[in-house]
Motif scaffolding. Sequence first.
Motif, PDB file in Angstrom:
ATOM      1  N   MET A 238      40.816  46.571  39.219  1.00  0.00           N
ATOM      2  CA  MET A 238      41.110  46.464  37.785  1.00  0.00           C
ATOM      3  C   MET A 238      40.504  45.190  37.208  1.00  0.00           C
ATOM      4  SD  MET A 238      44.861  46.011  35.982  1.00  0.00           S
ATOM      5  CE  MET A 238      45.149  44.437  36.799  1.00  0.00           C
ATOM      6  N   CYS A 239      40.703  44.078  37.902  1.00  0.00           N
ATOM      7  CA  CYS A 239      40.211  42.785  37.411  1.00  0.00           C
ATOM      8  C   CYS A 239      38.697  42.693  37.516  1.00  0.00           C
ATOM      9  CB  CYS A 239      40.887  41.647  38.164  1.00  0.00           C
ATOM     10  SG  CYS A 239      42.662  41.554  37.828  1.00  0.00           S
ATOM     11  N   ALA A 240      38.130  43.261  38.572  1.00  0.00           N
ATOM     12  CA  ALA A 240      36.673  43.273  38.699  1.00  0.00           C
ATOM     13  C   ALA A 240      36.053  44.063  37.551  1.00  0.00           C
ATOM     14  CB  ALA A 240      36.271  43.866  40.046  1.00  0.00           C
ATOM     15  N   ALA A 241      36.649  45.195  37.219  1.00  0.00           N
ATOM     16  CA  ALA A 241      36.139  46.001  36.109  1.00  0.00           C
ATOM     17  C   ALA A 241      36.233  45.221  34.792  1.00  0.00           C
ATOM     18  CB  ALA A 241      36.896  47.321  36.009  1.00  0.00           C
ATOM     19  N   ALA A 242      37.339  44.549  34.556  1.00  0.00           N
ATOM     20  CA  ALA A 242      37.480  43.748  33.338  1.00  0.00           C
ATOM     21  C   ALA A 242      36.414  42.663  33.295  1.00  0.00           C
ATOM     22  CB  ALA A 242      38.882  43.137  33.262  1.00  0.00           C
ATOM     23  N   HIS A 243      36.182  42.017  34.420  1.00  0.00           N
ATOM     24  CA  HIS A 243      35.166  40.975  34.535  1.00  0.00           C
ATOM     25  C   HIS A 243      33.799  41.541  34.150  1.00  0.00           C
ATOM     26  CE1 HIS A 243      33.677  37.223  36.615  1.00  0.00           C
ATOM     27  NE2 HIS A 243      32.572  37.934  36.562  1.00  0.00           N
ATOM     28  N   GLY A 244      33.467  42.705  34.702  1.00  0.00           N
ATOM     29  CA  GLY A 244      32.187  43.334  34.422  1.00  0.00           C
ATOM     30  C   GLY A 244      32.054  43.777  32.975  1.00  0.00           C
ATOM     31  N   TRP A 245      33.089  44.410  32.433  1.00  0.00           N
ATOM     32  CA  TRP A 245      33.037  44.887  31.050  1.00  0.00           C
ATOM     33  C   TRP A 245      32.897  43.740  30.061  1.00  0.00           C
ATOM     34  CZ3 TRP A 245      31.485  49.419  30.049  1.00  0.00           C
ATOM     35  CH2 TRP A 245      31.866  50.519  30.802  1.00  0.00           C
ATOM     36  N   VAL A 246      33.537  42.623  30.332  1.00  0.00           N
ATOM     37  CA  VAL A 246      33.483  41.468  29.432  1.00  0.00           C
ATOM     38  C   VAL A 246      32.172  40.701  29.587  1.00  0.00           C
ATOM     39  CG1 VAL A 246      34.621  39.223  28.984  1.00  0.00           C
ATOM     40  CG2 VAL A 246      35.976  41.295  29.228  1.00  0.00           C
ATOM     41  N   GLY A 247      31.524  40.860  30.737  1.00  0.00           N
ATOM     42  CA  GLY A 247      30.254  40.189  30.960  1.00  0.00           C
ATOM     43  C   GLY A 247      30.371  38.759  31.443  1.00  0.00           C
ATOM     44  N   LEU A 248      31.440  38.485  32.211  1.00  0.00           N
ATOM     45  CA  LEU A 248      31.590  37.142  32.768  1.00  0.00           C
ATOM     46  C   LEU A 248      30.572  36.920  33.884  1.00  0.00           C
ATOM     47  CD1 LEU A 248      35.463  36.930  32.797  1.00  0.00           C
ATOM     48  CD2 LEU A 248      33.919  35.389  31.573  1.00  0.00           C
ATOM     49  N   GLY A 249      30.298  35.659  34.168  1.00  0.00           N
ATOM     50  CA  GLY A 249      29.304  35.294  35.170  1.00  0.00           C
ATOM     51  C   GLY A 249      29.861  35.257  36.573  1.00  0.00           C
ATOM     52  N   ARG A 250      29.530  34.229  37.274  1.00  0.00           N
ATOM     53  CA  ARG A 250      29.823  34.034  38.690  1.00  0.00           C
ATOM     54  C   ARG A 250      31.320  34.109  38.997  1.00  0.00           C
ATOM     55  NH1 ARG A 250      29.740  28.398  41.118  1.00  0.00           N
ATOM     56  NH2 ARG A 250      29.365  28.678  43.327  1.00  0.00           N
ATOM     57  N   ILE A 251      31.635  34.642  40.181  1.00  0.00           N
ATOM     58  CA  ILE A 251      33.007  34.696  40.688  1.00  0.00           C
ATOM     59  C   ILE A 251      33.032  33.938  42.009  1.00  0.00           C
ATOM     60  CG2 ILE A 251      34.872  36.146  41.553  1.00  0.00           C
ATOM     61  CD1 ILE A 251      33.587  38.453  39.882  1.00  0.00           C
TER      62      ILE A 251
END
Length: 159
Positions: free
Chosen positions: A87-100
């Motif tokens: 869920m959080c990975a998808a949110a990260h991707g949809w929002v376009g955040l950078g490095r994890i």
Amino acid sequence: MLTDDDLLHLRRCVELAAEALHAGDEPFGSVLVAADGAVLAEDHNHVAGGDRTRHPEFALARWAAANLTPGERAAATVYTSGEHCPMCAAAHGWVGLGRIVYVSSSEQLAGWLAELGVPAPPVRTLPINDIVPGAEVVGPVPGLADEVRELQRRFHGAA
């Protein structure tokens, strides 16, 4: 490769996870950092009230969407005590955040929970890159992962 700044932010994530544990919640914590190194936002788990979507990574993705430009989001780094769930990975991707950058992996967490006799979660744990194939991901971090494991042990009441 991890820098001293990366380790500083990861240590803060472990502190936030401990704060969550102290508040009676699952021990996870995350920090959002701008390209210039400024801490933009931080949070820890808030799932104890019954809303299982209140993960810090998800909250930081929503904060970033509301407060940062697409370029600022892409240049930011999310630090977290545990690898993003799907869920959080998808949110990260949809929002376009950078490095994890994360301390402990989903695979490690699943193993620790199994050792503690905790039932598997209702959502499969997957590596972040299975959800967001292009994400730059760094982790786990061995020394700090031991601290996260201890927080999980304490949360689940192991002796």
